[in-house]
Design a protein around this motif. Structure first.
Motif, short mmCIF file in Angstrom:
data_model
loop_
_atom_site.label_atom_id
_atom_site.label_comp_id
_atom_site.label_asym_id
_atom_site.label_seq_id
_atom_site.Cartn_x
_atom_site.Cartn_y
_atom_site.Cartn_z
N GLY A 35 0.91 -1.12 -0.06
CA GLY A 35 -0.05 0.06 -0.05
C GLY A 35 0.94 1.08 -0.10
N ILE A 36 0.47 2.34 -0.68
CA ILE A 36 1.15 3.46 -0.66
C ILE A 36 0.07 4.51 -0.22
CG2 ILE A 36 2.35 5.44 -1.97
CD1 ILE A 36 3.67 3.32 -3.63
N VAL A 37 0.50 5.24 0.81
CA VAL A 37 -0.59 6.11 1.40
C VAL A 37 0.21 7.67 1.37
CG1 VAL A 37 -1.97 4.53 2.38
CG2 VAL A 37 -0.35 5.70 3.80
N GLY A 38 -0.52 8.54 1.63
CA GLY A 38 -0.14 9.95 1.90
C GLY A 38 -1.31 10.75 1.41
N GLU A 39 -0.92 11.97 1.73
CA GLU A 39 -2.04 13.18 1.33
C GLU A 39 -1.87 13.57 -0.07
OE1 GLU A 39 -2.41 16.59 4.42
OE2 GLU A 39 -0.30 15.91 4.71
N ASN A 40 -2.84 14.17 -0.53
CA ASN A 40 -2.84 14.54 -1.94
C ASN A 40 -1.50 15.53 -2.16
OD1 ASN A 40 -5.18 13.61 -2.53
ND2 ASN A 40 -6.33 15.33 -2.29
N GLY A 284 -13.16 25.78 5.92
CA GLY A 284 -12.43 24.77 5.30
C GLY A 284 -13.65 23.86 4.92
N LEU A 285 -13.26 23.10 3.48
CA LEU A 285 -14.09 22.02 3.10
C LEU A 285 -12.91 20.91 2.86
CD1 LEU A 285 -16.56 22.87 0.42
CD2 LEU A 285 -17.11 22.12 2.75
N ALA A 286 -13.19 19.83 3.56
CA ALA A 286 -12.25 18.68 3.60
C ALA A 286 -12.86 17.55 2.97
CB ALA A 286 -11.67 18.42 4.97
N GLY A 287 -11.87 16.63 2.58
CA GLY A 287 -12.53 15.35 1.74
C GLY A 287 -11.59 14.80 1.06
N VAL A 288 -11.65 13.58 0.72
CA VAL A 288 -10.46 12.90 -0.17
C VAL A 288 -11.06 13.30 -1.82
CG1 VAL A 288 -10.20 11.11 1.43
CG2 VAL A 288 -11.89 10.80 -0.12
N VAL A 289 -10.17 12.76 -2.26
CA VAL A 289 -10.58 13.22 -3.98
C VAL A 289 -11.70 12.40 -4.23
CG1 VAL A 289 -9.81 12.49 -6.51
CG2 VAL A 289 -8.04 13.34 -4.64
N GLY A 290 -12.74 13.10 -5.05
CA GLY A 290 -13.98 12.39 -5.30
C GLY A 290 -15.04 12.58 -4.18
N ALA A 291 -14.90 13.38 -3.07
CA ALA A 291 -15.77 13.35 -2.01
C ALA A 291 -16.80 14.43 -2.33
CB ALA A 291 -15.16 14.03 -0.81
N ILE A 466 -14.05 23.69 10.00
CA ILE A 466 -13.95 22.60 8.94
C ILE A 466 -15.11 21.75 8.82
CG2 ILE A 466 -12.50 20.71 7.94
CD1 ILE A 466 -10.34 21.94 9.56
N VAL A 467 -15.67 21.65 7.54
CA VAL A 467 -16.92 20.74 6.95
C VAL A 467 -16.01 19.85 6.41
CG1 VAL A 467 -18.86 20.57 5.68
CG2 VAL A 467 -18.70 22.40 7.25
N VAL A 468 -16.30 18.56 6.58
CA VAL A 468 -15.79 17.34 5.81
C VAL A 468 -17.04 16.73 5.14
CG1 VAL A 468 -14.59 15.04 6.01
CG2 VAL A 468 -14.25 16.81 8.15
N LEU A 469 -16.30 16.35 3.66
CA LEU A 469 -17.52 15.85 2.86
C LEU A 469 -16.83 14.50 2.70
CD1 LEU A 469 -18.10 18.36 0.31
CD2 LEU A 469 -19.48 17.87 2.02
N ARG A 470 -17.90 13.42 2.27
CA ARG A 470 -17.63 12.06 1.89
C ARG A 470 -18.62 11.65 0.94
NH1 ARG A 470 -14.80 7.12 3.14
NH2 ARG A 470 -16.28 5.60 3.55
N TYR A 491 -13.03 11.31 9.67
CA TYR A 491 -14.20 11.50 9.00
C TYR A 491 -14.10 11.32 7.55
CZ TYR A 491 -16.57 13.90 12.92
OH TYR A 491 -17.39 14.40 14.12
N ALA A 492 -13.20 11.90 6.79
CA ALA A 492 -12.85 11.76 5.49
C ALA A 492 -12.68 10.57 4.97
CB ALA A 492 -11.80 12.81 4.92
#
Lengths: 508, 342
Positions: A35-40, A284-291, A466-470, A491-492
């Motif tokens: 697995g490779i993980v990390g922030e955008n 702030g609006l947080a979330g992963v890519v595609g959120a 910060i509002v988190v979207l998913r 959350y994300a």
């Protein structure tokens, strides 16, 4: 895991203004799922593109099964047995399953295609990825995303891939499809095929990977067997606290609610999103890519008209279906991708900055040359755009200066609500801190700011809330006092039980 | 770094721009309108010098007005085409619009309408066909190349149909004066062509609409996100191109005092060539009316000079092709240098 299948050593890659990979080392065993993980922006995609031969690294070497790989072109990498499945699948929708599998090397007898042979071989390949029942003649356009993903895997197997790279393979899949994909990955592991698995979803990494490598700021900060990681330690490693000092503090007073969205929807990407922002506040609006973060901002600004919900500016309901209606309501959107959505490369800096206020510097349709230049001059000074002349072509500016130009264009409209989408992506640290200053100044001047960012330190350093979207929905709201990166990530990436169930029902 | 290199890459252009904007009056406007046309302007002047040395009569005033008169049809259509190409579009239908609108005007005058109505018929029909082009590309999203190619064919077919393939001639003096009248001893066509270029220049460089045209051609999505009415502007450029073609038809028909079903065949390619030679990029976002004027004059001068030198006509076409190739080559090389600098 006994043998080493892939070694990447000291991989270094620079782009103008960005040091994308800083001597990255990666070692993957035969039959290992890494697995490779990390922030955008941590460098995962760049690393994969180097491995795939899409980018040439400036330094470092790659060894596949003991053979050094002169990775210079995608063909070299393919020949070495490396197959990459990108998020945007590379299938041709109008062609059949078999045609896609053998794209470029259909079985043939003399000059004629051998359709029977193609069918037989396609069946064999499909069986390996659990698609025994799929018709080889079906057009790919008719298949669900999960099936297409497996088809990509089959395509890679056809090319004798021994190292399979999957970039966010589950981002568009339903949970049942994810399980099928995981079963296939486990089978491949049995066959001795190595898999590099890139994902934002930590629970998936724990489920399917044998080991995990964490990247941050273009470097590997940890690589261990999966049982030596915990969710906390992974997140800790992904998170970057170095940038904290970058964020200047500034007294701000929160005023009345400037923007309120109620049950905003853009099916199927944004669903029932509600939040509000006050004058002087940075949300702030947080979330992963595609959120659904970008889609949310674009919907508010009128770039993509909403399919449902309400937008209230200073308490008044507004119909916003076009960008100019958004601007008339005092809402401005600063796009994420400067190159394709922000800058007009062939036009001058001056021209770029006044584009949204042409009506203000003209009389009866004629642009007033004096006001054109004085407007440009003022904006350039306010945003500190560094260039030899206002007449210089904007496409030749550095990323940071281009971002200032785009921000200047937006602020020239004197908006009450500013929607910023990844305002510091791909620019160097110096320019970043300047952008932060400008954003804080906008808020201090009474502007309401909504900021999307994939860099958690940036969100934490700048945002009041910060509002988190998913999956297109709001899954959490955190005040700056109690926010930390672990909480946002939690959350994300995992959400809560019921949220998970909701996103599962989504059609890809 | 990138900025310095970029500025250094084209010092001449930078100076020309700064020099131009400082000056006022006719000279200043002339200087500004020719900004960025350096190489092609130099090529035209060089051509004039060479022709002056080798061709008798070339330098005479009448010959120069003759060049403009002969270039009027291409020139006026090229003004509209410049708008279209700067938005990264293309209009292949101008030749057949010229033929059809000229024919419609001719037939209506045969039917007894006065000359000014004949002119209005040509202009109105041109505007309508242009609007059809614009509507189809912007609201149905069909590629401009395909739409205007279809209209090219429809227009030519209609021209043959309404004329039954016959040439129509014999118009009232209130129509033919356009091609024959003189003001201050210079053909009305010269004044008309220069006026259309002047209007085109002002609209393109001084109006909100003109700025929007450049923005759309430079980056359509960015222009949309900046709040520019992309559809409306894209629609209008095709309408303008149609209107200009209608005016070209008036010029052609009045000069020849007849309307031919095969008139202006292949005109669109000469028009596009003139615009491209003038430095307007087919990729959109870059270009100028001054450049188009020089491009038109270059083609006109070339034709004129080769005729004066008694060069056989088929060589004229070959030389035209060479000039187009060289102009596009210069543009491509510039582009490559810029992208390396950036």
């Amino acid at each position: 895991m006994t043998e080493t299948a892939l070694v990447m050593e000291g991989i270094d890659k620079r782009f103008p203004g960005v040091h994308a990979l800083k001597g990255v080392d990666l070692r993957v065993g035969r039959g290992q799922v890494m697995g490779i993980v990390g922030e955008n922006g941590a460098g995962k995609s760049t690393l994969i593109k180097v491995l795939a031969g899409a980018y040439r690294s400036d330094d470092g070497r790659i060894v596949v099964d003991g053979e050094p790989l002169e990775a210079g072109s995608p063909a070299d990498s393919l020949a070495a047995g490396i197959a990459v499945i990108y998020q945007e699948l590379s299938l041709v929708p109008e062609m059949s399953v078999a045609e896609n599998l053998f794209l470029g090397d259909m079985p043939s007898r003399g000059p004629l295609l051998d359709r029977r042979e193609a069918r037989t071989r396609a069946r064999r390949l499909l069986a390996r990825v659990g698609l025994d029942n799929l018709s080889t003649g079906a057009p790919v356009r008719s298949l669900r995303l999960g099936v297409r993903q497996l088809l990509e895997v089959a395509k890679a197997l056809h090319r004798d891939a021994r190292i399979l790279v999957m970039d966010e393979p589950t981002s568009a899949l339903q949970s049942s499809e994810i399980q099928v994909l995981f079963d296939v990955v486990r089978d491949l592991r049995q066959e001795g095929i190595s898999v590099i698995y890139i994902s934002h979803h930590l629970e998936e990494v724990f489920e399917i990977c044998d080991a995990a490598t964490v990247m941050r700021d273009g470097a590997v900060v940890g690589s261990r067997p999966i049982n030596e990681w915990t969710t906390e330690s992974l997140v800790q490693a992904m998170v970057n606290k170095r940038l904290d000092s970058l964020f200047p503090s500034r007294e701000r007073e929160l005023g009345e609610v400037a923007l309120e969205v109620k049950n905003l929807s853009l099916e199927p990407r944004v669903r029932d999103v509600s939040f509000s922002v006050r004058r002087g506040e940075i949300l702030g609006l947080a979330g992963v890519v595609g959120a659904g973060r970008t889609e949310t901002l674009k919907t508010i600004a009128g770039v993509t008209p909403a399919t449902g919900g309400e937008i209230l500016v200073k308490g008044q309901g507004r119909k916003i279906r076009t960008v100019s209606e958004g601007l008339d309501s005092g809402i401005v959107y600063v796009p994420e991708d400067r190159g394709t959505e922000g800058i007009i490369h062939s036009a001058s800096i001056n021209e770029n900055m006044i584009l949204s206020v042409l009506d203000r510097i003209s009389r009866a349709g004629f642009v007033d040359g004096g006001r054109y230049r004085s407007f440009g001059q003022r904006l350039r000074e306010r945003f500190g755009v560094r260039a030899s002349s206002l007449k210089q072509e904007a496409g030749l500016l550095s990323g940071g200066n281009q971002q200032k130009v785009v921000l200047a264009r937006a602020m020239a409209t004197e908006p009450s609500v500013v929607l910023l989408d990844e305002p510091t992506r791909g620019i160097d640290v110096g320019a970043k801190s300047e952008i932060y200053e400008h954003v804080l100044e906008i808020a201090a001047g009474g502007g309401a700011v909504v900021m999307v960012s994939s860099e958690f330190p940036e969100l934490l350093g700048m945002a009041d809330r910060i509002v988190v979207l998913r999956g297109g929905r709001v899954v959490g709201e955190i005040s700056s006092a109690e926010a930390d990166q672990e909480k946002i990530l939690e959350y994300a990436t995992s959400g809560t039980e019921e949220n998970g169930a909701e996103t599962d029902g989504e059609e890809g | 770094m990138a900025e310095k290199r970029a500025a250094g890459a084209e010092p001449g252009k930078e100076q020309a721009q700064q020099g131009g904007s400082g000056r006022r009056g006719i000279g200043g406007i002339l200087a500004r309108s020719l900004t960025g046309t350096g190489p092609i302007l130099a090529a035209w002047i060089l051509l004039c010098v060479v022709l002056a040395l080798v061709a008798p009569n070339f330098l005479e005033f009448d010959n120069f007005t003759q060049i403009v008169v002969q270039s009027a049809v291409i020139g006026i259509a090229a003004v509209g085409m410049t708008f279209v190409i700067i938005t990264a579009g293309i209009d292949l239908s101008v030749g057949s619009i010229v033929a059809l609108t000229g024919m419609l005007a001719a037939i209506s005058m045969q039917g007894g309408v006065p000359g000014f109505v004949g002119i209005l018929v040509a202009l109105g029909a041109g505007l309508l066909i242009g609007a059809f082009n614009g509507f189809s590309t912007t609201y149905f999203g069909i590629t401009p190349f395909i739409v205007t190619l279809a209209v090219l064919s429809m227009g030519r077919g209609l021209t043959l149909a309404v004329s039954s393939g016959q040439t129509v001639f014999g118009f009232p003096a209130s129509f033919t004066f356009v091609g024959q009248a003189e003001i201050l001893g210079v053909s009305l066509l010269v004044w008309l062509t220069l006026a259309v270029f002047a209007i085109g220049y002002f609209v393109l460089s001084r109006t909100v609409f003109g700025h929007q045209v450049y923005a759309i051609g430079g980056n359509r999505e960015a222009a949309r996100l900046a709040g520019i009415p992309v559809r409306r502007v894209s629609f209008l450029v095709y309408a303008i191109s149609g209107l200009c073609a209608g005016l070209s038809a008036v010029v052609l028909t009045s000069r020849l005092n007849s309307a031919l079903p095969s008139a202006a065949e292949g005109l669109e390619l000469q028009v596009i060539a003139a615009v491209v030679i003038g430095g307007t990029s087919l990729f959109g976002g870059r270009g100028s009316m001054g450049g188009t004027l020089v491009g038109v004059l270059l083609i006109g001068t070339l034709n004129n000079g080769l005729t004066l030198l008694n060069v056989p006509p088929f060589w004229v076409q070959f030389v035209q092709g060479v000039v187009i190739f060289l102009a596009v080559l210069v543009d491509a090389l510039n582009r490559r240098r810029e992208s390396r600098a950036g």
